[in-house]
Design a protein around this motif. Structure first.
Motif, PDB file in Angstrom:
ATOM      1  N   GLN A  53      -1.803  10.172   0.513  1.00  0.00           N
ATOM      2  CA  GLN A  53      -1.256   8.963   1.140  1.00  0.00           C
ATOM      3  C   GLN A  53      -1.793   8.771   2.556  1.00  0.00           C
ATOM      4  OE1 GLN A  53       3.001   8.672   1.246  1.00  0.00           O
ATOM      5  NE2 GLN A  53       2.945   6.511   1.728  1.00  0.00           N
ATOM      6  N   ILE A  54      -2.275   7.555   2.813  1.00  0.00           N
ATOM      7  CA  ILE A  54      -2.711   7.146   4.146  1.00  0.00           C
ATOM      8  C   ILE A  54      -1.570   6.325   4.734  1.00  0.00           C
ATOM      9  CG2 ILE A  54      -4.415   5.847   5.482  1.00  0.00           C
ATOM     10  CD1 ILE A  54      -5.573   8.270   3.932  1.00  0.00           C
ATOM     11  N   VAL A  55      -0.974   6.816   5.810  1.00  0.00           N
ATOM     12  CA  VAL A  55       0.135   6.113   6.448  1.00  0.00           C
ATOM     13  C   VAL A  55      -0.435   5.029   7.359  1.00  0.00           C
ATOM     14  CG1 VAL A  55       2.159   6.343   7.931  1.00  0.00           C
ATOM     15  CG2 VAL A  55       1.598   8.157   6.317  1.00  0.00           C
ATOM     16  N   LEU A  56       0.065   3.812   7.201  1.00  0.00           N
ATOM     17  CA  LEU A  56      -0.454   2.684   7.978  1.00  0.00           C
ATOM     18  C   LEU A  56       0.510   2.287   9.074  1.00  0.00           C
ATOM     19  CD1 LEU A  56      -1.729   0.656   4.948  1.00  0.00           C
ATOM     20  CD2 LEU A  56      -3.050   2.109   6.458  1.00  0.00           C
TER      21      LEU A  56
ATOM     22  N   VAL B  44      -1.973  -7.840  -4.332  1.00  0.00           N
ATOM     23  CA  VAL B  44      -2.558  -6.606  -4.861  1.00  0.00           C
ATOM     24  C   VAL B  44      -4.012  -6.858  -5.262  1.00  0.00           C
ATOM     25  CG1 VAL B  44      -2.482  -4.919  -6.753  1.00  0.00           C
ATOM     26  CG2 VAL B  44      -0.366  -5.568  -5.559  1.00  0.00           C
ATOM     27  N   ARG B  45      -4.271  -7.956  -5.936  1.00  0.00           N
ATOM     28  CA  ARG B  45      -5.646  -8.277  -6.345  1.00  0.00           C
ATOM     29  C   ARG B  45      -6.549  -8.446  -5.126  1.00  0.00           C
ATOM     30  NH1 ARG B  45      -4.285  -5.880  -9.698  1.00  0.00           N
ATOM     31  NH2 ARG B  45      -3.449  -6.547 -11.673  1.00  0.00           N
ATOM     32  N   LYS B  46      -6.035  -9.063  -4.070  1.00  0.00           N
ATOM     33  CA  LYS B  46      -6.831  -9.232  -2.853  1.00  0.00           C
ATOM     34  C   LYS B  46      -7.143  -7.869  -2.227  1.00  0.00           C
ATOM     35  CE  LYS B  46      -7.147 -11.694   1.496  1.00  0.00           C
ATOM     36  NZ  LYS B  46      -6.520 -12.570   2.471  1.00  0.00           N
ATOM     37  N   LEU B  47      -6.162  -6.977  -2.193  1.00  0.00           N
ATOM     38  CA  LEU B  47      -6.387  -5.627  -1.671  1.00  0.00           C
ATOM     39  C   LEU B  47      -7.440  -4.892  -2.505  1.00  0.00           C
ATOM     40  CD1 LEU B  47      -2.667  -4.704  -0.897  1.00  0.00           C
ATOM     41  CD2 LEU B  47      -4.483  -5.030   0.807  1.00  0.00           C
ATOM     42  N   GLU B  48      -7.437  -5.123  -3.791  1.00  0.00           N
ATOM     43  CA  GLU B  48      -8.440  -4.518  -4.668  1.00  0.00           C
ATOM     44  C   GLU B  48      -9.816  -5.141  -4.428  1.00  0.00           C
ATOM     45  OE1 GLU B  48      -5.438  -3.469  -8.391  1.00  0.00           O
ATOM     46  OE2 GLU B  48      -6.631  -5.305  -8.453  1.00  0.00           O
ATOM     47  N   ARG B  49      -9.892  -6.464  -4.370  1.00  0.00           N
ATOM     48  CA  ARG B  49     -11.173  -7.153  -4.138  1.00  0.00           C
ATOM     49  C   ARG B  49     -11.805  -6.751  -2.818  1.00  0.00           C
ATOM     50  NH1 ARG B  49      -8.424 -11.606  -5.807  1.00  0.00           N
ATOM     51  NH2 ARG B  49      -8.268 -12.401  -3.699  1.00  0.00           N
ATOM     52  N   GLU B  50     -10.972  -6.584  -1.793  1.00  0.00           N
ATOM     53  CA  GLU B  50     -11.470  -6.215  -0.466  1.00  0.00           C
ATOM     54  C   GLU B  50     -11.849  -4.741  -0.374  1.00  0.00           C
ATOM     55  OE1 GLU B  50     -12.039  -8.210   2.182  1.00  0.00           O
ATOM     56  OE2 GLU B  50     -11.510  -9.950   0.969  1.00  0.00           O
ATOM     57  N   GLY B  51     -11.583  -3.975  -1.429  1.00  0.00           N
ATOM     58  CA  GLY B  51     -11.917  -2.552  -1.437  1.00  0.00           C
ATOM     59  C   GLY B  51     -10.929  -1.683  -0.690  1.00  0.00           C
TER      60      GLY B  51
ATOM     61  N   LEU C 179       0.826  -1.209   0.000  1.00  0.00           N
ATOM     62  CA  LEU C 179       0.000   0.000   0.000  1.00  0.00           C
ATOM     63  C   LEU C 179       0.860   1.258   0.000  1.00  0.00           C
ATOM     64  CD1 LEU C 179      -2.818  -1.132   2.420  1.00  0.00           C
ATOM     65  CD2 LEU C 179      -3.001  -0.776  -0.049  1.00  0.00           C
ATOM     66  N   GLU C 180       1.932   1.245   0.766  1.00  0.00           N
ATOM     67  CA  GLU C 180       2.849   2.389   0.781  1.00  0.00           C
ATOM     68  C   GLU C 180       3.448   2.608  -0.611  1.00  0.00           C
ATOM     69  OE1 GLU C 180       7.270   3.461   2.473  1.00  0.00           O
ATOM     70  OE2 GLU C 180       6.020   2.137   3.695  1.00  0.00           O
ATOM     71  N   LEU C 181       3.900   1.544  -1.229  1.00  0.00           N
ATOM     72  CA  LEU C 181       4.545   1.648  -2.543  1.00  0.00           C
ATOM     73  C   LEU C 181       3.572   2.114  -3.627  1.00  0.00           C
ATOM     74  CD1 LEU C 181       6.757  -1.567  -2.372  1.00  0.00           C
ATOM     75  CD2 LEU C 181       7.582   0.799  -2.352  1.00  0.00           C
ATOM     76  N   VAL C 182       2.372   1.545  -3.668  1.00  0.00           N
ATOM     77  CA  VAL C 182       1.439   1.954  -4.725  1.00  0.00           C
ATOM     78  C   VAL C 182       0.859   3.340  -4.480  1.00  0.00           C
ATOM     79  CG1 VAL C 182       0.891  -0.395  -5.467  1.00  0.00           C
ATOM     80  CG2 VAL C 182      -0.584   0.733  -3.801  1.00  0.00           C
ATOM     81  N   GLN C 183       0.800   3.770  -3.215  1.00  0.00           N
ATOM     82  CA  GLN C 183       0.364   5.147  -2.955  1.00  0.00           C
ATOM     83  C   GLN C 183       1.407   6.153  -3.415  1.00  0.00           C
ATOM     84  OE1 GLN C 183      -2.228   6.007   0.719  1.00  0.00           O
ATOM     85  NE2 GLN C 183      -0.907   4.327   1.349  1.00  0.00           N
ATOM     86  N   ASN C 184       2.670   5.788  -3.339  1.00  0.00           N
ATOM     87  CA  ASN C 184       3.734   6.679  -3.806  1.00  0.00           C
ATOM     88  C   ASN C 184       3.843   6.692  -5.323  1.00  0.00           C
ATOM     89  OD1 ASN C 184       4.765   7.830  -1.415  1.00  0.00           O
ATOM     90  ND2 ASN C 184       5.762   5.908  -0.918  1.00  0.00           N
TER      91      ASN C 184
END
Length: 152
Positions: A149-152, A40-47, A11-16
């Motif tokens: 960017q949302i910092v996690l 990545v696909r799972k992160l997309e599927r989960e919204g 998430l950090e990498l794709v937000q950058n």
């Protein structure tokens, strides 16, 4: 979904840089391309990843005049709120709209070319919306921080 360290790093990498390929991500994460692709696909599927966007330089497309417009409705009935929200969502100049607590009901983030364009927007579009009681405009002087960017 519980995010692990690798999910957070993705998430950090794709937000950058959302244009990074799965291969580039796999190198940075020291994982296989397939493993990264599946995560990545799972992160997309989960919204969790909702969409990928390009961030446009507002000044370079003549939309550098930023206004925060605080707005009150004349009534707070469900009907008035629904009508207003539907109408304001159709205004291309409004890039963000928040229903808020406090002295005002909504805060709108509006981008236009200049003060004259804002005046025309206010007169011809915004104040013609249903059920608006009052508005208060605040103009941006300088942008200090603006991030997605949302910092996690």
């Amino acid at each position: 979904m519980v995010l692990d360290v690798i999910d957070k790093k993705i998430l950090e990498l794709v937000q950058n840089d959302s244009k990074k390929t799965t291969k580039e991500l796999s190198i940075k994460l020291n994982l296989s391309v397939t493993a990264v692709y599946e995560r990545v696909r799972k992160l997309e599927r989960e919204g969790i990843i909702e969409k990928y966007v390009a961030i446009v330089n507002k000044s370079k497309v003549e939309k550098g005049f930023l206004v925060f417009c605080h707005l009150k409705l004349i009534q707070h009935s469900r009907e008035y709120i629904q009508i207003f929200e539907k109408e304001v969502a159709q205004l291309s100049e409004v890039v963000e709209c928040y229903h808020v607590s406090g002295d005002y009901d909504y805060i709108l983030k509006i981008v236009v070319k200049d003060m004259e364009a804002y005046r025309q927007f206010l007169i011809n579009k915004l104040t013609s919306l249903s059920h608006i009681g009052s508005t208060h405009s605040t103009f941006m002087i300088d942008e200090i921080k603006n991030t997605t960017q949302i910092v996690l």
